[in-house]
Design a protein around this motif. Structure first.
Motif, mmCIF file in Angstrom:
data_model
loop_
_atom_site.group_PDB
_atom_site.id
_atom_site.type_symbol
_atom_site.label_atom_id
_atom_site.label_comp_id
_atom_site.label_asym_id
_atom_site.label_seq_id
_atom_site.Cartn_x
_atom_site.Cartn_y
_atom_site.Cartn_z
ATOM 1 N N VAL A 19 77.892 -11.432 -6.480
ATOM 2 C CA VAL A 19 79.490 -11.846 -6.585
ATOM 3 C C VAL A 19 80.041 -10.706 -5.420
ATOM 4 O O VAL A 19 80.076 -9.400 -5.678
ATOM 5 C CB VAL A 19 79.926 -11.625 -8.131
ATOM 6 N N TYR A 20 80.664 -11.166 -4.421
ATOM 7 C CA TYR A 20 81.115 -10.309 -3.489
ATOM 8 C C TYR A 20 82.851 -10.156 -3.814
ATOM 9 O O TYR A 20 83.488 -9.197 -3.498
ATOM 10 C CB TYR A 20 80.947 -10.328 -2.108
ATOM 11 N N GLY A 21 83.666 -11.225 -4.211
ATOM 12 C CA GLY A 21 84.780 -11.249 -4.694
ATOM 13 C C GLY A 21 85.814 -10.962 -3.398
ATOM 14 O O GLY A 21 85.466 -11.381 -2.282
ATOM 15 N N SER A 22 87.153 -10.902 -3.894
ATOM 16 C CA SER A 22 88.148 -10.767 -2.988
ATOM 17 C C SER A 22 88.105 -9.580 -2.051
ATOM 18 O O SER A 22 87.228 -8.779 -2.313
ATOM 19 C CB SER A 22 89.574 -10.821 -3.452
ATOM 20 N N ASP A 23 88.939 -9.505 -0.980
ATOM 21 C CA ASP A 23 89.068 -8.105 -0.452
ATOM 22 C C ASP A 23 89.374 -6.761 -1.274
ATOM 23 O O ASP A 23 89.011 -5.727 -0.814
ATOM 24 C CB ASP A 23 90.142 -8.010 0.661
ATOM 25 N N LYS A 24 89.821 -7.192 -2.521
ATOM 26 C CA LYS A 24 90.087 -5.775 -3.211
ATOM 27 C C LYS A 24 89.021 -5.402 -3.806
ATOM 28 O O LYS A 24 88.769 -4.187 -4.192
ATOM 29 C CB LYS A 24 91.179 -6.423 -4.419
ATOM 30 N N ARG A 25 87.773 -6.095 -3.837
ATOM 31 C CA ARG A 25 86.715 -5.657 -4.729
ATOM 32 C C ARG A 25 85.914 -4.958 -3.418
ATOM 33 O O ARG A 25 85.498 -5.289 -2.457
ATOM 34 C CB ARG A 25 86.127 -6.818 -5.097
ATOM 35 N N GLN A 26 85.585 -3.738 -3.993
ATOM 36 C CA GLN A 26 84.901 -2.505 -2.802
ATOM 37 C C GLN A 26 83.344 -2.668 -3.117
ATOM 38 O O GLN A 26 82.665 -1.621 -2.776
ATOM 39 C CB GLN A 26 85.310 -1.247 -2.891
ATOM 40 N N TYR A 27 82.720 -3.467 -3.913
ATOM 41 C CA TYR A 27 81.284 -3.218 -4.158
ATOM 42 C C TYR A 27 80.891 -5.020 -4.257
ATOM 43 O O TYR A 27 81.536 -5.820 -4.453
ATOM 44 C CB TYR A 27 81.026 -2.403 -5.625
ATOM 45 N N LEU A 28 79.559 -4.717 -4.580
ATOM 46 C CA LEU A 28 78.783 -6.156 -4.719
ATOM 47 C C LEU A 28 78.224 -6.057 -6.246
ATOM 48 O O LEU A 28 77.704 -5.017 -6.504
ATOM 49 C CB LEU A 28 77.512 -6.340 -3.755
ATOM 50 N N GLU A 29 78.582 -7.274 -7.006
ATOM 51 C CA GLU A 29 77.884 -7.178 -8.268
ATOM 52 C C GLU A 29 77.008 -8.155 -8.462
ATOM 53 O O GLU A 29 77.351 -9.243 -7.838
ATOM 54 C CB GLU A 29 78.989 -7.582 -9.405
ATOM 55 N N CYS A 30 75.764 -7.915 -8.747
ATOM 56 C CA CYS A 30 74.587 -8.492 -8.723
ATOM 57 C C CYS A 30 74.080 -8.873 -10.247
ATOM 58 O O CYS A 30 73.951 -8.137 -11.285
ATOM 59 C CB CYS A 30 73.403 -7.544 -8.245
ATOM 60 N N PHE A 31 73.826 -10.122 -10.410
ATOM 61 C CA PHE A 31 73.623 -10.739 -11.767
ATOM 62 C C PHE A 31 72.077 -11.300 -11.904
ATOM 63 O O PHE A 31 71.742 -12.047 -11.079
ATOM 64 C CB PHE A 31 74.649 -12.052 -12.119
ATOM 65 N N THR A 32 71.497 -11.236 -12.830
ATOM 66 C CA THR A 32 70.168 -12.214 -13.131
ATOM 67 C C THR A 32 70.878 -13.463 -13.411
ATOM 68 O O THR A 32 71.987 -13.795 -13.676
ATOM 69 C CB THR A 32 69.368 -11.615 -14.525
ATOM 70 N N MET A 33 69.826 -14.444 -13.386
ATOM 71 C CA MET A 33 69.999 -15.813 -13.402
ATOM 72 C C MET A 33 70.782 -16.208 -14.983
ATOM 73 O O MET A 33 71.507 -16.738 -15.013
ATOM 74 C CB MET A 33 68.801 -16.897 -13.049
ATOM 75 N N GLU A 34 69.897 -15.461 -16.001
ATOM 76 C CA GLU A 34 70.382 -15.659 -17.391
ATOM 77 C C GLU A 34 71.811 -15.053 -17.291
ATOM 78 O O GLU A 34 72.610 -15.661 -18.171
ATOM 79 C CB GLU A 34 69.239 -14.850 -18.070
ATOM 80 N N ALA A 35 72.311 -13.813 -16.848
ATOM 81 C CA ALA A 35 73.499 -13.214 -17.093
ATOM 82 C C ALA A 35 74.565 -14.038 -16.306
ATOM 83 O O ALA A 35 75.668 -14.323 -17.065
ATOM 84 C CB ALA A 35 73.332 -11.861 -16.504
ATOM 85 N N ILE A 36 74.203 -14.677 -15.066
ATOM 86 C CA ILE A 36 75.205 -15.431 -14.560
ATOM 87 C C ILE A 36 75.598 -16.786 -15.163
ATOM 88 O O ILE A 36 76.708 -17.493 -15.578
ATOM 89 C CB ILE A 36 74.860 -15.756 -13.015
ATOM 90 N N ASP A 37 74.365 -17.327 -15.840
ATOM 91 C CA ASP A 37 74.578 -18.417 -16.684
ATOM 92 C C ASP A 37 75.537 -18.227 -17.800
ATOM 93 O O ASP A 37 76.410 -19.124 -18.186
ATOM 94 C CB ASP A 37 73.076 -19.101 -17.172
ATOM 95 N N ASP A 38 75.253 -17.160 -18.509
ATOM 96 C CA ASP A 38 76.201 -16.640 -19.828
ATOM 97 C C ASP A 38 77.505 -16.785 -19.152
ATOM 98 O O ASP A 38 78.466 -17.175 -19.986
ATOM 99 C CB ASP A 38 75.867 -15.327 -20.083
#
Length: 166
Positions: free
Chosen positions: A47-66
């Motif tokens: 998840v990279y999000g909008s310009d305000k977000r200054q990091y990349l957030e990485c999810f496992t497939m199970e976590a993003i399903d949740d």
């Protein structure tokens, strides 16, 4: 057993955007991908999000399903649902770890973070983040500034029970 992302590390980003994922993070990605078997590369969502977000957030497939199940509980047309869908579905990419344990970060993702040379990986339990190291240091210092309910000099473990340790 649910595995968690723990720890922090710096990793070199090459000119093609390839960066090694910490080995312990790869094991969590494997255990959090229901389709993964030995010999396959685990998938994840960044998840990279909008310009305000200054990091990349990485999810496992199970976590993003949740996360997606929780979003689906909100009423259709609800502005919070639309904002969450935009963040987690639109402003994200599905990718996989390559056969050598690396992620390939596109030019778009590298440019978003102004990422060149080194990347900082930060484990957050059910997710991990990728930062430009200098940005991480500045943001974490700002997040931990003192206020009435938080003492940045205290051992953070005093907050485990919701107590302020005072």
């Amino acid at each position: 057993m649910v595995r968690r992302f723990r720890g922090e590390s710096h990793h070199k980003v090459d000119t093609k955007g390839r960066v090694s994922i910490p080995a312990s993070f790869r094991r969590v990605l494997e255990s959090g991908d229901p389709n993964w078997t030995e010999g396959l590369n685990p998938e994840l969502v960044i998840v990279y999000g909008s310009d305000k977000r200054q990091y990349l957030e990485c999810f496992t497939m199970e976590a993003i399903d949740d996360v997606e199940r929780r979003i689906e509980k909100l009423p259709r047309g609800d502005k919070r649902r639309k904002a969450l869908q935009r963040l987690y579905n639109t402003q994200s990419i599905l990718t996989s770890v390559d056969e050598t344990g690396r992620l390939v970060l596109s030019a778009k993702l590298r440019d978003k973070l102004d990422l060149a040379g080194m990347a900082f990986f930060a484990g957050n339990g059910d997710t991990f983040e990728i930062w430009k190291p200098e940005t991480y240091d500045v943001e974490m210092d700002a997040d931990l500034e003192a206020d009435d309910d938080f003492d940045p000099e205290a051992d953070a473990s005093v907050y485990l029970d919701g107590e302020e340790g005072l």
